[in-house]
Write a protein that holds these residues in place. Structure first.
Motif, PDB file in Angstrom:
ATOM      1  N   ILE A   1       0.882  -1.176   0.000  1.00 54.78           N
ATOM      2  CA  ILE A   1       0.000   0.000   0.000  1.00 54.78           C
ATOM      3  C   ILE A   1       0.921   1.228   0.000  1.00 54.78           C
ATOM      4  O   ILE A   1       1.687   1.441   0.942  1.00 54.78           O
ATOM      5  CB  ILE A   1      -0.900   0.054   1.266  1.00 54.78           C
ATOM      6  CG1 ILE A   1      -1.600  -1.297   1.515  1.00 54.78           C
ATOM      7  CG2 ILE A   1      -1.908   1.195   1.167  1.00 54.78           C
ATOM      8  CD1 ILE A   1      -2.572  -1.742   0.491  1.00 54.78           C
ATOM      9  N   ALA A   2       0.858   1.996  -1.073  1.00 53.24           N
ATOM     10  CA  ALA A   2       1.744   3.151  -1.186  1.00 53.24           C
ATOM     11  C   ALA A   2       1.084   4.404  -0.609  1.00 53.24           C
ATOM     12  O   ALA A   2       1.770   5.295  -0.120  1.00 53.24           O
ATOM     13  CB  ALA A   2       2.101   3.394  -2.648  1.00 53.24           C
ATOM     14  N   ARG A   3      -0.222   4.449  -0.658  1.00 56.03           N
ATOM     15  CA  ARG A   3      -0.915   5.654  -0.200  1.00 56.03           C
ATOM     16  C   ARG A   3      -2.363   5.298   0.090  1.00 56.03           C
ATOM     17  O   ARG A   3      -2.926   4.400  -0.565  1.00 56.03           O
ATOM     18  CB  ARG A   3      -0.868   6.674  -1.344  1.00 56.03           C
ATOM     19  CG  ARG A   3      -1.096   8.096  -0.941  1.00 56.03           C
ATOM     20  CD  ARG A   3      -0.652   9.004  -2.089  1.00 56.03           C
ATOM     21  NE  ARG A   3      -1.748   9.799  -2.591  1.00 56.03           N
ATOM     22  CZ  ARG A   3      -1.827  10.270  -3.828  1.00 56.03           C
ATOM     23  NH1 ARG A   3      -0.889   9.975  -4.707  1.00 56.03           N
ATOM     24  NH2 ARG A   3      -2.832  11.021  -4.198  1.00 56.03           N
ATOM     25  N   VAL A   4      -2.956   5.987   1.026  1.00 55.83           N
ATOM     26  CA  VAL A   4      -4.373   5.770   1.352  1.00 55.83           C
ATOM     27  C   VAL A   4      -5.044   7.138   1.303  1.00 55.83           C
ATOM     28  O   VAL A   4      -4.494   8.108   1.805  1.00 55.83           O
ATOM     29  CB  VAL A   4      -4.504   5.169   2.771  1.00 55.83           C
ATOM     30  CG1 VAL A   4      -5.962   5.069   3.173  1.00 55.83           C
ATOM     31  CG2 VAL A   4      -3.835   3.804   2.841  1.00 55.83           C
ATOM     32  N   GLU A   5      -6.199   7.187   0.702  1.00 51.77           N
ATOM     33  CA  GLU A   5      -6.875   8.492   0.611  1.00 51.77           C
ATOM     34  C   GLU A   5      -8.387   8.301   0.729  1.00 51.77           C
ATOM     35  O   GLU A   5      -8.948   7.417   0.072  1.00 51.77           O
ATOM     36  CB  GLU A   5      -6.569   9.097  -0.760  1.00 51.77           C
ATOM     37  CG  GLU A   5      -6.402  10.596  -0.706  1.00 51.77           C
ATOM     38  CD  GLU A   5      -5.614  11.081  -1.912  1.00 51.77           C
ATOM     39  OE1 GLU A   5      -6.260  11.265  -2.944  1.00 51.77           O
ATOM     40  OE2 GLU A   5      -4.367  11.227  -1.832  1.00 51.77           O
ATOM     41  N   ASP A   6      -9.003   9.093   1.570  1.00 53.26           N
ATOM     42  CA  ASP A   6     -10.469   9.030   1.681  1.00 53.26           C
ATOM     43  C   ASP A   6     -11.086   9.825   0.547  1.00 53.26           C
ATOM     44  O   ASP A   6     -10.735  10.988   0.324  1.00 53.26           O
ATOM     45  CB  ASP A   6     -10.919   9.602   3.029  1.00 53.26           C
ATOM     46  CG  ASP A   6     -10.683   8.593   4.138  1.00 53.26           C
ATOM     47  OD1 ASP A   6     -10.660   7.379   3.838  1.00 53.26           O
ATOM     48  OD2 ASP A   6     -10.496   9.008   5.290  1.00 53.26           O
ATOM     49  N   GLU A   7     -12.009   9.199  -0.167  1.00 51.46           N
ATOM     50  CA  GLU A   7     -12.681   9.881  -1.281  1.00 51.46           C
ATOM     51  C   GLU A   7     -14.043  10.409  -0.855  1.00 51.46           C
ATOM     52  O   GLU A   7     -14.611  11.266  -1.517  1.00 51.46           O
ATOM     53  CB  GLU A   7     -12.863   8.913  -2.465  1.00 51.46           C
ATOM     54  CG  GLU A   7     -11.580   8.198  -2.893  1.00 51.46           C
ATOM     55  CD  GLU A   7     -10.547   9.121  -3.515  1.00 51.46           C
ATOM     56  OE1 GLU A   7     -10.828  10.327  -3.653  1.00 51.46           O
ATOM     57  OE2 GLU A   7      -9.442   8.645  -3.833  1.00 51.46           O
ATOM     58  N   SER A   8     -14.603   9.810   0.211  1.00 48.98           N
ATOM     59  CA  SER A   8     -15.900  10.257   0.749  1.00 48.98           C
ATOM     60  C   SER A   8     -16.002   9.648   2.136  1.00 48.98           C
ATOM     61  O   SER A   8     -15.050   9.016   2.616  1.00 48.98           O
ATOM     62  CB  SER A   8     -17.045   9.762  -0.147  1.00 48.98           C
ATOM     63  OG  SER A   8     -17.227   8.374   0.041  1.00 48.98           O
ATOM     64  N   THR A   9     -17.145   9.813   2.754  1.00 44.46           N
ATOM     65  CA  THR A   9     -17.277   9.245   4.104  1.00 44.46           C
ATOM     66  C   THR A   9     -17.293   7.715   4.074  1.00 44.46           C
ATOM     67  O   THR A   9     -17.079   7.077   5.097  1.00 44.46           O
ATOM     68  CB  THR A   9     -18.578   9.736   4.773  1.00 44.46           C
ATOM     69  OG1 THR A   9     -19.649   9.524   3.840  1.00 44.46           O
ATOM     70  CG2 THR A   9     -18.478  11.202   5.140  1.00 44.46           C
ATOM     71  N   THR A  10     -17.553   7.138   2.912  1.00 42.73           N
ATOM     72  CA  THR A  10     -17.641   5.671   2.850  1.00 42.73           C
ATOM     73  C   THR A  10     -16.622   5.022   1.918  1.00 42.73           C
ATOM     74  O   THR A  10     -16.437   3.807   1.961  1.00 42.73           O
ATOM     75  CB  THR A  10     -19.054   5.249   2.358  1.00 42.73           C
ATOM     76  OG1 THR A  10     -19.313   5.943   1.136  1.00 42.73           O
ATOM     77  CG2 THR A  10     -20.119   5.561   3.387  1.00 42.73           C
ATOM     78  N   ILE A  11     -15.998   5.779   1.050  1.00 43.87           N
ATOM     79  CA  ILE A  11     -15.102   5.185   0.036  1.00 43.87           C
ATOM     80  C   ILE A  11     -13.663   5.630   0.289  1.00 43.87           C
ATOM     81  O   ILE A  11     -13.389   6.824   0.441  1.00 43.87           O
ATOM     82  CB  ILE A  11     -15.537   5.585  -1.398  1.00 43.87           C
ATOM     83  CG1 ILE A  11     -16.949   5.037  -1.670  1.00 43.87           C
ATOM     84  CG2 ILE A  11     -14.550   5.047  -2.434  1.00 43.87           C
ATOM     85  CD1 ILE A  11     -17.547   5.473  -2.988  1.00 43.87           C
ATOM     86  N   ARG A  12     -12.768   4.661   0.332  1.00 42.91           N
ATOM     87  CA  ARG A  12     -11.347   4.947   0.566  1.00 42.91           C
ATOM     88  C   ARG A  12     -10.540   4.354  -0.598  1.00 42.91           C
ATOM     89  O   ARG A  12     -10.776   3.216  -1.014  1.00 42.91           O
ATOM     90  CB  ARG A  12     -10.936   4.303   1.888  1.00 42.91           C
ATOM     91  CG  ARG A  12      -9.472   4.461   2.209  1.00 42.91           C
ATOM     92  CD  ARG A  12      -9.189   4.064   3.641  1.00 42.91           C
ATOM     93  NE  ARG A  12      -9.700   5.074   4.574  1.00 42.91           N
ATOM     94  CZ  ARG A  12      -9.514   5.031   5.895  1.00 42.91           C
ATOM     95  NH1 ARG A  12      -8.850   4.025   6.434  1.00 42.91           N
ATOM     96  NH2 ARG A  12      -9.995   5.973   6.666  1.00 42.91           N
ATOM     97  N   SER A  13      -9.582   5.134  -1.078  1.00 43.22           N
ATOM     98  CA  SER A  13      -8.717   4.647  -2.166  1.00 43.22           C
ATOM     99  C   SER A  13      -7.411   4.126  -1.600  1.00 43.22           C
ATOM    100  O   SER A  13      -6.823   4.725  -0.698  1.00 43.22           O
ATOM    101  CB  SER A  13      -8.391   5.774  -3.150  1.00 43.22           C
ATOM    102  OG  SER A  13      -9.489   6.046  -3.973  1.00 43.22           O
ATOM    103  N   LEU A  14      -6.973   2.998  -2.147  1.00 43.54           N
ATOM    104  CA  LEU A  14      -5.666   2.444  -1.816  1.00 43.54           C
ATOM    105  C   LEU A  14      -4.827   2.468  -3.081  1.00 43.54           C
ATOM    106  O   LEU A  14      -5.252   1.955  -4.124  1.00 43.54           O
ATOM    107  CB  LEU A  14      -5.785   1.000  -1.331  1.00 43.54           C
ATOM    108  CG  LEU A  14      -6.717   0.733  -0.145  1.00 43.54           C
ATOM    109  CD1 LEU A  14      -6.742  -0.751   0.174  1.00 43.54           C
ATOM    110  CD2 LEU A  14      -6.282   1.520   1.078  1.00 43.54           C
ATOM    111  N   TYR A  15      -3.650   3.085  -2.992  1.00 46.90           N
ATOM    112  CA  TYR A  15      -2.717   3.102  -4.121  1.00 46.90           C
ATOM    113  C   TYR A  15      -1.761   1.934  -3.915  1.00 46.90           C
ATOM    114  O   TYR A  15      -1.173   1.800  -2.831  1.00 46.90           O
ATOM    115  CB  TYR A  15      -1.938   4.418  -4.149  1.00 46.90           C
ATOM    116  CG  TYR A  15      -2.789   5.607  -4.509  1.00 46.90           C
ATOM    117  CD1 TYR A  15      -3.700   6.138  -3.598  1.00 46.90           C
ATOM    118  CD2 TYR A  15      -2.671   6.216  -5.746  1.00 46.90           C
ATOM    119  CE1 TYR A  15      -4.484   7.239  -3.926  1.00 46.90           C
ATOM    120  CE2 TYR A  15      -3.451   7.324  -6.082  1.00 46.90           C
ATOM    121  CZ  TYR A  15      -4.355   7.824  -5.170  1.00 46.90           C
ATOM    122  OH  TYR A  15      -5.130   8.911  -5.497  1.00 46.90           O
ATOM    123  N   LEU A  16      -1.611   1.113  -4.945  1.00 45.24           N
ATOM    124  CA  LEU A  16      -0.840  -0.120  -4.798  1.00 45.24           C
ATOM    125  C   LEU A  16       0.419  -0.071  -5.654  1.00 45.24           C
ATOM    126  O   LEU A  16       0.363   0.273  -6.833  1.00 45.24           O
ATOM    127  CB  LEU A  16      -1.688  -1.319  -5.230  1.00 45.24           C
ATOM    128  CG  LEU A  16      -3.062  -1.428  -4.563  1.00 45.24           C
ATOM    129  CD1 LEU A  16      -3.829  -2.603  -5.137  1.00 45.24           C
ATOM    130  CD2 LEU A  16      -2.916  -1.579  -3.056  1.00 45.24           C
TER     131      LEU A  16
END
Ligand code: FES
Length: 688
Positions: A343-358
């Motif tokens: 996991i290179a980076r984690v980012e919240d996109e909304s209150t329910t959706i989170r992005s994981l950069y791989l």
């Protein structure tokens, strides 16, 4: 325009080689009209004024043994003058160090390219020489046309000596690439290629053209053969078309900082399709060049060029260089393996959706993916628990050079993913799925994403915008995004930026089912769910491709509504999440005939694990049966859309109560939705 040119209906300029490639791409008809209008037998006024401004030009010429050479010749601006539309006077003394010089005698055919590296303007000419002195010649024009400015890096020139003063170093001749030649090619972002054909009319047609890419875009094989990606261009295929008829090629590499020239002549081969083409992102084809004669001319040019800051061609954003292509080929070889990713980076996109950069954690690169595909991942959720396999759509575009999954917190696997931090590891396999889009298609696209269904839609939108940078034409696109509330809606900023870049060709409609205090027209456009009434009210009458992604009921109801409006099944691309897959109604009214399910018990053998079970008519899927027997097959969607559960069928046949959306290969089964088919043997052997 000259009078006689106005009166004469132009002939098609294309020869059999150019036509062969144009036909293979289905553009021959379009290019027929383009060629007749665009390739002229005279220089328009703009071109007549362009050549006198240039301090150098490229020439392609053929020597007495039939070898073609590309060269660059420089002189003070004004050395080329057009006295009229059909002739270009070129004041250049003979240069016997230049192998192309031997092909520039009286009556010889040559090709020519004028290019302004500081503005990316370029124009091509070819024709025959009229020479009666050694200090220059006149080019009698046969073909003249402008060239697209793609893939040209911006550079400013300066003379470092009198242009007529020869180089201080003698040329070095060889037959193979030495270290110096390899170095100039390895760092090149630009080169020039000459080619020729002898036409049925008896005229020789010589062409010279520019090729550009990221530094290092030309791959040097151990055997000295060069592999060159061919990026999308003007669809003329002058050079590649010439190779189809006559595989002779002359290449010129210039070291813009030192004025060194590398001139080679040899043979070329066009590769229209191969796995390597896919690995060279942005390449439509490849060609290979085998050098036979190599000449290195140190200080060969009196010019030096300075690279302009920010001077990379924007068209290169969606291409890769040969090192990146090599990495992709290595990654492709591991397509069926579970590979470690960090996991290179984690980012919240909304209150329910989170992005994981791989990021790959095994030293091998990313395998190329298509916009809309998903990534099968495997995670360990706890000690002693069996690993979970799931599929998550990639919200990154193929050109982003990264994998990003955007996950809604909903279920064991996604809760686990939401808890991961940078540096944590998961496993992933090659991206898969057929819910993808062609970003260059001209037909307008309607992209509809509900909830976390926006992830493939975002990847598609990013891809459309990336392709528009490359092709300089944007596929007209409508994006409908449905969410419950502004807080739950993901990617607001990213989507707004993409819409802005579309310059009116991309339009966004946002629906909120629970707008609460959100302000209409500012925070959203539609209150409620997106349905057919909204689509009909918003979309102008046109012929669209639809792309739908959202919960199963939402996707099914939009699909059914569009079909009821007589939108062809093939025009509706859809992916539903949840346990039920989309039920399609194929064009022609009837569903494809499926083999009936077995109506008697079937003896199922799981060959790899040496287990067996009896499937009873009316029972669940083969995945259910395998799990009941204690096996742990991999699966993702459980609804026939991701392909994770693909299993080879060793004996017997399977069928599907409803057609899975993932394309099933011959001899394999999607066990999450397959059941045994009717058969005489009553046996089914699976490689599980
Ligand atoms: S698990 Fe996705 S197709 Fe079977």
């Amino acid at each position: 325009m000259p009078d006689n040119a106005q009166q004469k209906k132009p002939d098609s300029p294309w020869h059999e080689g150019e036509l062969a490639i144009q036909r293979s791409l289905g553009v021959a008809e379009r290019m027929d009209a383009t060629g007749r209008n665009f390739v002229r037998s005279f220089m328009p006024e703009q071109h007549q004024q362009f050549f006198p401004m240039l301090p150098f030009a490229m020439f392609g010429a053929v020597d007495a043994s039939g070898d073609v050479w590309a060269t660059m010749r420089a002189a003070a601006p004004g050395f080329m003058q057009a006295p009229d539309a059909w002739n270009l006077d070129i004041r250049l003394p003979r240069d016997r160090d230049d192998p192309a010089d031997a092909g520039m005698e009286d009556a010889h055919s040559i090709g020519m390219l004028g290019i302004q590296l500081e503005t990316r303007r370029r124009n091509r000419l070819n024709g025959a020489i009229r020479r009666d002195a050694d200090d220059g010649f006149t080019l009698r024009v046969r073909q003249s046309f402008g060239n697209c400015p793609q893939y040209i890096q911006l550079r400013q020139f300066a003379f470092v000596r009198d242009p007529h003063q020869p180089a201080s170093v003698r040329p070095v001749h060889g037959r193979v690439l030495d270290a110096r030649a390899r170095a100039i090619i390895a760092k090149a972002d630009t080169f020039f290629v000459a080619s020729y054909v002898d036409r049925d009319s008896g005229e020789r047609q010589v062409d010279v053209s520019h090729r550009g890419g990221k530094a290092g875009f030309v791959q040097i094989g151990e055997d000295g053969v060069l592999t060159i990606p061919d990026f999308s261009g003007n669809l003329f295929f002058n050079t590649l078309g010439n190779f189809m008829v006559n595989p002779r090629a002359g290449l010129l590499f210039v070291d813009f900082a030192t004025g060194d020239m590398l001139q080679m002549t040899g043979s070329a081969e066009v590769i229209l399709s191969s796995p390597e083409v896919a690995a060279f992102q942005g390449a439509e084809r490849l060609w290979r060049f085998r050098p036979e004669k190599v000449i290195y001319r140190e200080d060969g040019l009196p010019l030096r060029w300075a690279f302009e800051e920010g001077g990379w061609s924007p068209s290169l954003n969606s291409t890769v260089d040969c090192d990146q292509a090599k990495v992709r080929l290595e990654a492709a070889a591991l397509a069926d393996a579970w590979r470690p990713f960090r996991i290179a980076r984690v980012e919240d996109e909304s209150t329910t959706i989170r992005s994981l950069y791989l990021a790959p954690d095994d030293g091998v690169g990313l395998m190329a993916h298509q916009a809309g595909q998903h990534l099968p991942i495997r995670i360990n959720v706890g000690d002693g628990e069996r690993p979970l396999v799931r599929s998550y759509t990639l919200s990154s575009a193929p050109t982003d050079g990264l994998y990003r999954i955007s996950v809604k917190k909903d279920g064991v696997a996604s809760r686990h993913l939401h808890g991961l931090k940078p540096g944590d590891r998961i496993e992933a396999r090659a991206p898969a799925g057929s819910f993808t889009i062609d970003g260059t298609e001209r037909r307008p696209a309607v992209l509809i994403g509900a909830g976390v269904g926006i992830t493939p839609i975002l990847a598609m939108l990013k891809h459309i915008v990336a392709e528009s940078r490359r092709k300089r034409r944007t596929r007209p696109t409508w994006v409908f995004q449905a969410a419950r509330s502004p807080e739950e809606r993901a990617f607001d900023r990213e989507i707004a930026d993409l819409v802005a870049e579309g310059e009116g060709n991309i339009r966004l409609v946002r629906a909120l089912s629970q707008p609460a205090t959100a302000i209409e027209s500012q925070d959203y456009d539609i209150a409620g769910r997106i349905d057919l009434i909204h689509l009909k009210a918003t979309l102008p009458f046109d012929d669209y491709d639809f792309y739908l992604c959202g919960p199963a009921a939402f996707t099914q109801s939009l699909y059914d509504g569009l079909r009821a409006l007589n939108i062809a099944d093939a025009r509706i691309h859809a992916e539903a999440f949840g346990l039920s897959s989309l039920t399609r109604r194929p064009d022609g009214g009837s569903a494809p005939v499926m083999v009936p399910a077995a109506n008697a018990p079937v003896h199922v053998v799981f060959a790899k694990s040496s287990k067996e079970a009896r499937w009873q008519p009316g029972e669940g899927t083969l995945l259910d049966l395998a799990e009941a027997r204690g096996l742990n097959p991999e699966y993702g969607c459980r609804n026939g859309s991701c392909g994770t559960c693909r299993t080879p069928v060793l004996e017997g046949r399977v069928t599907y109560p409803s057609q899975p959306s993932f394309p099933v290969g011959e001899g394999e089964a999607l066990i999450c939705c397959a059941v045994p088919a009717e058969s005489e043997t009553g046996k089914l052997h699976l490689s599980l």
